[in-house]
Motif scaffolding. Structure first.
Motif, PDB file in Angstrom:
ATOM      1  N   GLY A 180       0.804  -1.220   0.000  1.00  0.00           N
ATOM      2  CA  GLY A 180       0.000   0.000   0.000  1.00  0.00           C
ATOM      3  C   GLY A 180       0.832   1.262   0.000  1.00  0.00           C
ATOM      4  N   VAL A 181       1.988   1.209   0.626  1.00  0.00           N
ATOM      5  CA  VAL A 181       2.874   2.374   0.664  1.00  0.00           C
ATOM      6  C   VAL A 181       3.517   2.585  -0.701  1.00  0.00           C
ATOM      7  CG1 VAL A 181       5.013   3.307   1.654  1.00  0.00           C
ATOM      8  CG2 VAL A 181       3.298   2.260   3.146  1.00  0.00           C
ATOM      9  N   VAL A 182       4.094   1.546  -1.258  1.00  0.00           N
ATOM     10  CA  VAL A 182       4.805   1.662  -2.538  1.00  0.00           C
ATOM     11  C   VAL A 182       3.860   2.087  -3.659  1.00  0.00           C
ATOM     12  CG1 VAL A 182       6.101   0.372  -4.290  1.00  0.00           C
ATOM     13  CG2 VAL A 182       6.599   0.029  -1.876  1.00  0.00           C
ATOM     14  N   LYS A 183       2.741   1.374  -3.795  1.00  0.00           N
ATOM     15  CA  LYS A 183       1.793   1.704  -4.864  1.00  0.00           C
ATOM     16  C   LYS A 183       1.142   3.059  -4.630  1.00  0.00           C
ATOM     17  CE  LYS A 183       0.676  -2.818  -6.691  1.00  0.00           C
ATOM     18  NZ  LYS A 183      -0.379  -3.795  -6.965  1.00  0.00           N
ATOM     19  N   GLY A 184       0.812   3.338  -3.380  1.00  0.00           N
ATOM     20  CA  GLY A 184       0.193   4.617  -3.053  1.00  0.00           C
ATOM     21  C   GLY A 184       1.099   5.797  -3.383  1.00  0.00           C
ATOM     22  N   LEU A 185       2.368   5.690  -3.029  1.00  0.00           N
ATOM     23  CA  LEU A 185       3.316   6.765  -3.357  1.00  0.00           C
ATOM     24  C   LEU A 185       3.440   6.932  -4.864  1.00  0.00           C
ATOM     25  CD1 LEU A 185       6.358   6.487  -0.909  1.00  0.00           C
ATOM     26  CD2 LEU A 185       4.808   8.416  -1.202  1.00  0.00           C
ATOM     27  N   TYR A 186       3.617   5.824  -5.550  1.00  0.00           N
ATOM     28  CA  TYR A 186       3.786   5.859  -6.996  1.00  0.00           C
ATOM     29  C   TYR A 186       2.592   6.513  -7.687  1.00  0.00           C
ATOM     30  CZ  TYR A 186       4.323   4.265 -11.796  1.00  0.00           C
ATOM     31  OH  TYR A 186       4.415   4.217 -13.170  1.00  0.00           O
ATOM     32  N   GLU A 187       1.385   6.196  -7.192  1.00  0.00           N
ATOM     33  CA  GLU A 187       0.162   6.712  -7.810  1.00  0.00           C
ATOM     34  C   GLU A 187      -0.309   8.035  -7.214  1.00  0.00           C
ATOM     35  OE1 GLU A 187      -2.510   3.416  -7.274  1.00  0.00           O
ATOM     36  OE2 GLU A 187      -1.402   2.148  -8.683  1.00  0.00           O
ATOM     37  N   GLY A 188       0.377   8.508  -6.166  1.00  0.00           N
ATOM     38  CA  GLY A 188      -0.048   9.738  -5.504  1.00  0.00           C
ATOM     39  C   GLY A 188      -1.323   9.549  -4.689  1.00  0.00           C
ATOM     40  N   ASP A 189      -1.606   8.304  -4.313  1.00  0.00           N
ATOM     41  CA  ASP A 189      -2.799   7.964  -3.534  1.00  0.00           C
ATOM     42  C   ASP A 189      -2.396   7.919  -2.052  1.00  0.00           C
ATOM     43  OD1 ASP A 189      -5.056   6.904  -2.344  1.00  0.00           O
ATOM     44  OD2 ASP A 189      -5.202   5.173  -3.695  1.00  0.00           O
ATOM     45  N   TYR A 190      -2.409   9.066  -1.403  1.00  0.00           N
ATOM     46  CA  TYR A 190      -1.911   9.170  -0.032  1.00  0.00           C
ATOM     47  C   TYR A 190      -2.867   8.560   0.981  1.00  0.00           C
ATOM     48  CZ  TYR A 190       1.269  12.046  -2.636  1.00  0.00           C
ATOM     49  OH  TYR A 190       2.166  12.481  -3.583  1.00  0.00           O
ATOM     50  N   ARG A 191      -4.147   8.435   0.641  1.00  0.00           N
ATOM     51  CA  ARG A 191      -5.080   7.713   1.536  1.00  0.00           C
ATOM     52  C   ARG A 191      -4.647   6.255   1.649  1.00  0.00           C
ATOM     53  NH1 ARG A 191      -7.903  10.947   4.618  1.00  0.00           N
ATOM     54  NH2 ARG A 191      -8.754  12.654   3.445  1.00  0.00           N
ATOM     55  N   ARG A 192      -4.282   5.692   0.532  1.00  0.00           N
ATOM     56  CA  ARG A 192      -3.820   4.298   0.528  1.00  0.00           C
ATOM     57  C   ARG A 192      -2.563   4.150   1.372  1.00  0.00           C
ATOM     58  NH1 ARG A 192      -2.971   0.675  -4.897  1.00  0.00           N
ATOM     59  NH2 ARG A 192      -2.677  -1.301  -3.827  1.00  0.00           N
ATOM     60  N   VAL A 193      -1.643   5.095   1.270  1.00  0.00           N
ATOM     61  CA  VAL A 193      -0.432   5.087   2.085  1.00  0.00           C
ATOM     62  C   VAL A 193      -0.824   5.148   3.561  1.00  0.00           C
ATOM     63  CG1 VAL A 193       1.662   6.360   2.689  1.00  0.00           C
ATOM     64  CG2 VAL A 193       0.996   6.145   0.280  1.00  0.00           C
ATOM     65  N   GLY A 194      -1.720   6.063   3.898  1.00  0.00           N
ATOM     66  CA  GLY A 194      -2.164   6.217   5.281  1.00  0.00           C
ATOM     67  C   GLY A 194      -2.840   4.976   5.825  1.00  0.00           C
ATOM     68  N   GLU A 195      -3.653   4.330   5.021  1.00  0.00           N
ATOM     69  CA  GLU A 195      -4.330   3.111   5.462  1.00  0.00           C
ATOM     70  C   GLU A 195      -3.340   1.981   5.698  1.00  0.00           C
ATOM     71  OE1 GLU A 195      -7.395   2.524   2.530  1.00  0.00           O
ATOM     72  OE2 GLU A 195      -8.592   4.193   3.324  1.00  0.00           O
ATOM     73  N   ALA A 196      -2.283   1.915   4.896  1.00  0.00           N
ATOM     74  CA  ALA A 196      -1.238   0.912   5.121  1.00  0.00           C
ATOM     75  C   ALA A 196      -0.570   1.146   6.477  1.00  0.00           C
ATOM     76  CB  ALA A 196      -0.208   0.953   3.987  1.00  0.00           C
ATOM     77  N   ILE A 197      -0.369   2.411   6.821  1.00  0.00           N
ATOM     78  CA  ILE A 197       0.223   2.748   8.119  1.00  0.00           C
ATOM     79  C   ILE A 197      -0.739   2.358   9.248  1.00  0.00           C
ATOM     80  CG2 ILE A 197       0.880   4.682   9.617  1.00  0.00           C
ATOM     81  CD1 ILE A 197       2.032   6.018   7.055  1.00  0.00           C
ATOM     82  N   LEU A 198      -2.003   2.711   9.120  1.00  0.00           N
ATOM     83  CA  LEU A 198      -2.987   2.399  10.164  1.00  0.00           C
ATOM     84  C   LEU A 198      -3.132   0.899  10.381  1.00  0.00           C
ATOM     85  CD1 LEU A 198      -5.769   5.020   9.330  1.00  0.00           C
ATOM     86  CD2 LEU A 198      -4.058   5.135  11.164  1.00  0.00           C
ATOM     87  N   SER A 199      -2.932   0.114   9.340  1.00  0.00           N
ATOM     88  CA  SER A 199      -3.057  -1.344   9.428  1.00  0.00           C
ATOM     89  C   SER A 199      -1.855  -2.015  10.082  1.00  0.00           C
ATOM     90  CB  SER A 199      -3.253  -1.940   8.034  1.00  0.00           C
ATOM     91  OG  SER A 199      -4.467  -1.496   7.493  1.00  0.00           O
ATOM     92  N   SER A 200      -0.862  -1.233  10.458  1.00  0.00           N
ATOM     93  CA  SER A 200       0.344  -1.818  11.063  1.00  0.00           C
ATOM     94  C   SER A 200       0.354  -1.690  12.585  1.00  0.00           C
ATOM     95  CB  SER A 200       1.590  -1.155  10.474  1.00  0.00           C
ATOM     96  OG  SER A 200       1.685   0.194  10.907  1.00  0.00           O
TER      97      SER A 200
END
Length: 183
Positions: free
Chosen positions: A95-115
């Motif tokens: 979620g972090v890698v794909k989110g950063l690449y796509e500029g989808d910061y919600r996805r990045v944030g959700e990956a963090i929350l899931s940890s």
């Protein structure tokens, strides 16, 4: 102020000392033996000096991840803080890698929350810690973290509505209580 310095200053007030939940001994600034080994210090360094050097090393690694340098400063801070707390493996979270690449910061944030877990078991205290990091990205969006008996963590906004919900695979950590924490 640089991203490294902003994260370092926050670590001084946010990180705990000891080994109660994750069973990893930490000093001031949340410094672990792994952080000391990663920077291979020559001589005695204070925990703050170790933390600063480790953050700089992590930042250098983040600069090689596609999308990191072009992301908003809050996203950069959140990811640097998260990798300091969880280790550099955060850079490999899908979620972090794909989110950063796509500029989808919600996805990045959700990956963090899931940890927010220890050994696959959710922790309300870690949920609060992850919410604080998420809030660097989204300007204080999460105000509360609620943990349920089954280990589910609900991240709630000021209005009490769920922003994100995470259910761990192994339930609730034995040191984690059900109920609500204010972020």
């Amino acid at each position: 102020m640089s991203v490294v310095n902003r994260v370092l200053n926050k670590l001084g007030t946010r990180e705990g000392v000891g080994d109660k939940v994750a069973r990893v001994k930490t000093g001031a600034y949340g410094v672990t033996e792994a952080a000391r080994r990663a920077i291979r210090p020559s001589g005695d360094l204070t925990d703050r000096e170790v933390a600063e050097r480790y953050l700089k090393a992590l930042y250098a690694k983040w600069e090689t991840v596609r999308g990191y340098e072009n992301s908003p400063v809050g996203v950069q801070e959140a990811l640097l803080d998260c990798s300091y707390n969880l280790g550099p493996s955060v850079m490999l979270y899908e979620g972090v890698v794909k989110g950063l690449y796509e500029g989808d910061y919600r996805r990045v944030g959700e990956a963090i929350l899931s940890s927010a877990n220890v050994g696959g078991k959710s922790s309300r205290g870690l949920g609060k810690r992850r919410a604080e990091v998420y809030n660097l990205m989204f300007d204080g969006a999460i105000q509360y973290v609620r943990q349920y008996e089954d280990g589910t963590l609900a991240y709630l906004g000021e209005d009490g509505k769920t922003i994100y919900k995470y259910t761990s695979t192994k339930g609730r950590h034995e040191t984690s209580s059900i109920g609500v924490l204010t972020v």
